[in-house]
Design an enzyme around this catalytic site. Structure first.
Site, PDB file in Angstrom:
ATOM      1  N   LYS A   1      82.784  63.163  45.907  1.00  0.00           N
ATOM      2  CA  LYS A   1      83.690  62.707  44.863  1.00  0.00           C
ATOM      3  C   LYS A   1      83.458  63.451  43.555  1.00  0.00           C
ATOM      4  CE  LYS A   1      84.251  58.097  46.885  1.00  0.00           C
ATOM      5  NZ  LYS A   1      83.502  58.358  48.116  1.00  0.00           N
TER       6      LYS A   1
ATOM      7  N   HIS B   1      84.751  45.818  46.534  1.00  0.00           N
ATOM      8  CA  HIS B   1      85.324  47.162  46.509  1.00  0.00           C
ATOM      9  C   HIS B   1      85.889  47.578  47.850  1.00  0.00           C
ATOM     10  CE1 HIS B   1      83.305  47.207  42.690  1.00  0.00           C
ATOM     11  NE2 HIS B   1      82.155  47.050  43.289  1.00  0.00           N
TER      12      HIS B   1
ATOM     13  N   GLU C   1      89.650  59.866  44.123  1.00  0.00           N
ATOM     14  CA  GLU C   1      89.090  60.672  45.207  1.00  0.00           C
ATOM     15  C   GLU C   1      90.195  61.056  46.172  1.00  0.00           C
ATOM     16  OE1 GLU C   1      86.820  58.304  48.154  1.00  0.00           O
ATOM     17  OE2 GLU C   1      87.332  56.588  46.895  1.00  0.00           O
TER      18      GLU C   1
ATOM     19  N   ASN D   1      90.570  61.160  50.309  1.00  0.00           N
ATOM     20  CA  ASN D   1      89.980  60.837  51.602  1.00  0.00           C
ATOM     21  C   ASN D   1      90.555  61.777  52.651  1.00  0.00           C
ATOM     22  OD1 ASN D   1      88.295  58.606  50.897  1.00  0.00           O
ATOM     23  ND2 ASN D   1      90.145  57.411  50.589  1.00  0.00           N
TER      24      ASN D   1
ATOM     25  N   ARG E   1      90.909  62.072  55.789  1.00  0.00           N
ATOM     26  CA  ARG E   1      90.950  61.405  57.092  1.00  0.00           C
ATOM     27  C   ARG E   1      92.141  60.448  57.103  1.00  0.00           C
ATOM     28  NH1 ARG E   1      89.457  56.410  55.372  1.00  0.00           N
ATOM     29  NH2 ARG E   1      87.882  56.269  53.747  1.00  0.00           N
TER      30      ARG E   1
END
Length: 623
Positions: free
Chosen positions: A116, A218, A270, A272, A274
Site C-alpha cells: 500500500k 475494518h 489501495e 486490490n 485480485r
C-alpha cells in the site's frame, strides 16, 4: 485454452470459481488442509489434492505445496481467489515459471500495488507526509492483503508500538508478510471502490462503483452497487483514477481500486490486484460473470471495446459466524442448516452438517439481491435474510436485517462509523416471545391427538423452561379433551393464544386472532430452533455453577494464545485496559485486557496453548 484449473484457495471463493469452471467445461482441482478434508470445495471439485505437513492456518500460504499439487493433478492453470496468496507476486511468478497459466494480473503489477505504501507513491501520495501532517487517531495497516487483517486504530501515542506489533503478527498469519505502515484515520468517510477489468490488448473497463461503508473491525459487512449518492463529477473522477492506476502498472485481469470519500473528495486507499469478496453485486448490475472473464483474459482473448450497460441496483450482505453482542467474537460449531428463500443469490463454502472451525475466516455465506431500484434490492435482501434458516453457531443474521432496515442506511447516509454509533442498539436480543411455547408443544408431539399427555388432574400444568438470549422463560400449559390451554402470561408473550396444530417439526398458534406457523428443529445438545430463535432446555436439576475467582479472564472464543504482552507475568502490577495477551482465532488477533487496576495473580495461558471458550486465561486481583 485452459482445460484444467487448480483453485489455490478454500471455502466460499473456491466454490464460486469451481462453479464457473464446471459450467465452462474446465476440469477442476481443489486443494485442502487436514482441517478441510471434507469441506464443500473439496466435495465439489472433480479432483482434490491434500496439502501435507503445514499447520492448517498456514497450509494455503505454501506456494511450493500448491505448485506440487498442480503438477500431481495435471492442472494447466491456477486461480488464486482472494486472500492467502492471491496478491503474492512471487507466487504468481512461480506459477508462470512452472509453465502454468496464472489467472490474475502480471507479477510486476501485483508487486507495484501489493504494498500500500508503494501504491500510494505510484498515485502521487507520500505516505510519510500523510503521517507527519496527521493528528491522532492514526491507522496501522498491513502493507499486503486486506479484509481488516493487520489493521489497528491507534488513539494514544503510547499504544502505537504495541498495535504495530499486533498488526504485524496478524498480517503474517493471514498473508505471509508482516510489513505495516501508518496513515491518518478518517472515521466518518464512505468506503467507495471501482471494479476494473483489463485485457492484454489495451482495453480497460471500469465496471461501476461499489459502496462498502458498513464495516466492523475494518471488514466489510454490507456492499452495494452502484454507490448511492455520488455526484456525476465525483463518479467520473473515481473512474479516471481507477483507470489511471490500472494503466500505470500494465494491469490485466480483474482488480479493484479503493477510495475513502469524505467531504465530496476521493482519497486513494489501495488497489486490490485480485477478485473482491463483493464482486457479485457488480456481476448482478452488469449481467456478467467476472470469473469467466478472468479466464478469458488469461487465455489471451480480448474484451469487447465497451462493457455492457448497468441495470438496476444490487446489495450483498456477508453472513458471519460471530456474536455481534460480544464485540463480533467469531463462533464455531456445526452448521446444522443454511437455507435462504428463492429470488436471491447465495454464495457459500458450507453445506448443512459442516463444521465451522477456528483456523479460517468466519464468513459463512454471501447473500445478494438485485432490484430495479436501490429500495427494492434492499427490501428484497432484508426479507430474504429475515426468512433465512441459519441453525448452528451464532451469526450476525439479525444485525444484518436491522442494518438494512435502519433509517440511516435506507436513506444512504451511512459511513464507515455506522456500527460504532449503532452496534449497541442493533444487537439488543429480540427473541420471539411465543418460541418457548412452540418448542415445548413440539417436544410433546405424538402423545395425544393434540401432541401431549392428557392428565386427569387439571390443577397440575405441564411446565417447561428454556433459556434464550441469556434469559430463562417458563411455559405452563394443560392438555385437555378440547385442546391445549396456555396459562396467561406464562410464556412471556402477551395476548390470547389458541393452539391450532402440533407436530414434532411445526406448531401453529393463533395469537389475538392472527395465525402464526412456527417451524421447529432439534439438534441435541445444540438446542432447539423455533424459526431462528435458539432455545436451550433448562433442567429441573441444574448443574452447580463453576465458581470463579473474582477477576478471572476467560477465553471469549476457541483459539490459540498467540503471545503475551511484554513484561506480563504473575505478580505484575497492571492498569485497567492494559493488554495482557492476544488470542488468535480465524486469522484475527483478539486482545485480552485487564478489567481493572490490580495485581496479576495467575497466568495459566502460554503462547501456543489451544483454548476452548470459557478457559481461564488470567486472574487480576483488583486494587
Amino acid at each position: 485454452m485452459i482445460t484444467s484449473l487448480l483453485v489455490a484457495n478454500r471455502g466460499e471463493i473456491a466454490c464460486r470459481i469451481l462453479r464457473t469452471c464446471q459450467a465452462l467445461g474446465i476440469r477442476t482441482v481443489a486443494v485442502y488442509s487436514d482441517a478441510d478434508e471434507d469441506a464443500l470445495h473439496v466435495r465439489t471439485a472433480d479432483t482434490a489434492v491434500r496439502l501435507p505437513g503445514a499447520a492448517p492456518a498456514d497450509t494455503y500460504l505454501r506456494g511450493d505445496l500448491l505448485l506440487a499439487a498442480a503438477r500431481a493433478a495435471g492442472a494447466g492453470a491456477v486461480h488464486p481467489g482472494y486472500g492467502f496468496l492471491s496478491e503474492n507476486a512471487d507466487f504468481a511468478r512461480a506459477v508462470g515459471e512452472a509453465g502454468l497459466t496464472w489467472v490474475g494480473p502480471p507479477p510486476e503489477a501485483i508487486e507495484a500495488m501489493a504494498s500500500k505504501t508503494r501504491a500510494k507513491r505510484l498515485m502521487g501520495i507520500d505516505p510519510l507526509t500523510e503521517v507527519i501532517e496527521a493528528d491522532l487517531p492514526v491507522l496501522v495497516k498491513a502493507a499486503a492483503g486486506g479484509g481488516g487483517r493487520g489493521m489497528r486504530i491507534v488513539r494514544r501515542l503510547a499504544d502505537l508500538e504495541a498495535e504495530k506489533a499486533a498488526a504485524r503478527a496478524e498480517a503474517r498469519a493471514a498473508f505471509g508478510e508482516d510489513e505495516v505502515f501508518v496513515e491518518p484515520y478518517l472515521a466518518s468517510g464512505r468506503h467507495v471502490e471501482v471494479q476494473i477489468l483489463a485485457d492484454t490488448h489495451g482495453t480497460v473497463w471500469t465496471l461501476g462503483t461499489r459502496d462498502c461503508s458498513l464495516q466492523r473491525r475494518h471488514q466489510k459487512v454490507v456492499e452495494e452497487a452502484p454507490a448511492p449518492g455520488l455526484t456525476e463529477d465525483l463518479t467520473e473522477e473515481l473512474y479516471a483514477l481507477a483507470e489511471r492506476a490500472a494503466r500505470a502498472v500494465g494491469y490485466t485481469g480483474a482488480g479493484t481500486v479503493e477510495f475513502l470519500v469524505a467531504d465530496g473528495r476521493a482519497h486513494f486507499l489501495e488497489m486490490n490486484t485480485r477478485l473482491q469478496v463483493e464482486h457479485p453485486v457488480t456481476e448482478a448490475v452488469f449481467g456478467l460473470d467476472l470469473v469467466a472473464l478472468q479466464l478469458r483474459i488469461a487465455e489471451g482473448r480480448a474484451l469487447d471495446r465497451f462493457p455492457p450497460r448497468p441495470r438496476g441496483h444490487a446489495v450483498e450482505a456477508r453472513l458471519y459466524a460471530e456474536d455481534p453482542a460480544r464485540d463480533w467474537a467469531p463462533a464455531t460449531g456445526t452448521l446444522h442448516r443454511l437455507a435462504v428463500p428463492d429470488g436471491v443469490r447465495l454464495d457459500t463454502g458450507y453445506a448443512d452438517g459442516d463444521e465451522i472451525g477456528v483456523h479460517y475466516d468466519a464468513l459463512l455465506a454471501k447473500v445478494v439481491a438485485h432490484g430495479e431500484t436501490r429500495a427494492e434490492a434492499v427490501r428484497r435482501l432484508a426479507g430474504a435474510l429475515e426468512r433465512a434458516e441459519v441453525h448452528g453457531p451464532v451469526t450476525n443474521r439479525e444485525v444484518l436485517v436491522r442494518s438494512l432496515r435502519h433509517e440511516e442506511f435506507a436513506e444512504a447516509r451511512m459511513d464507515t462509523g455506522f456500527y460504532e454509533r449503532h452496534a449497541a442498539a442493533l444487537t439488543v436480543p429480540a427473541p420471539d416471545p411465543w418460541a418457548p411455547l412452540a418448542a415445548a408443544l413440539a417436544e410433546g408431539a405424538g402423545r395425544s391427538r393434540f401432541g401431549g399427555a392428557w392428565r386427569n388432574v387439571p390443577s397440575h400444568p405441564q411446565v417447561k423452561r428454556y433459556r434464550t438470549a441469556g434469559e430463562e422463560h417458563e411455559v405452563r400449559y394443560w392438555y385437555r379433551r378440547d385442546g391445549v390451554a396456555v396459562e396467561s402470561g406464562a410464556t412471556g408473550g402477551a395476548g390470547e393464544v389458541r393452539v391450532l396444530r402440533i407436530a414434532a417439526h411445526e406448531v401453529v398458534l393463533e395469537v389475538d386472532g392472527v395465525r402464526r406457523t412456527y417451524p421447529v428443529a432439534r439438534y441435541g445438545e445444540d438446542g432447539v430452533y423455533v424459526g431462528n430463535t435458539l432455545l436451550h432446555p433448562v433442567s429441573r436439576f441444574p448443574e452447580a455453577a463453576v465458581e470463579r475467582v473474582p477477576g478471572s479472564l476467560l477465553a471469549p472464543m476457541p483459539g490459540t494464545v498467540a503471545r503475551l504482552a511484554e513484561g506480563v507475568r504473575e505478580g505484575a502490577r497492571v492498569v485497567a485496559g492494559q493488554p495482557l495477551l492476544w488470542l488468535e482465532a480465524m486469522k484475527m488477533e483478539h486482545r485480552i485486557t485487564a478489567p481493572a487496576a490490580g495485581t496479576l495473580t495467575a497466568l495459566p495461558a502460554a503462547p501456543g496453548d489451544q483454548v476452548a471458550p470459557g478457559s481461564l486465561l488470567a486472574v487480576v486481583k483488583e486494587e
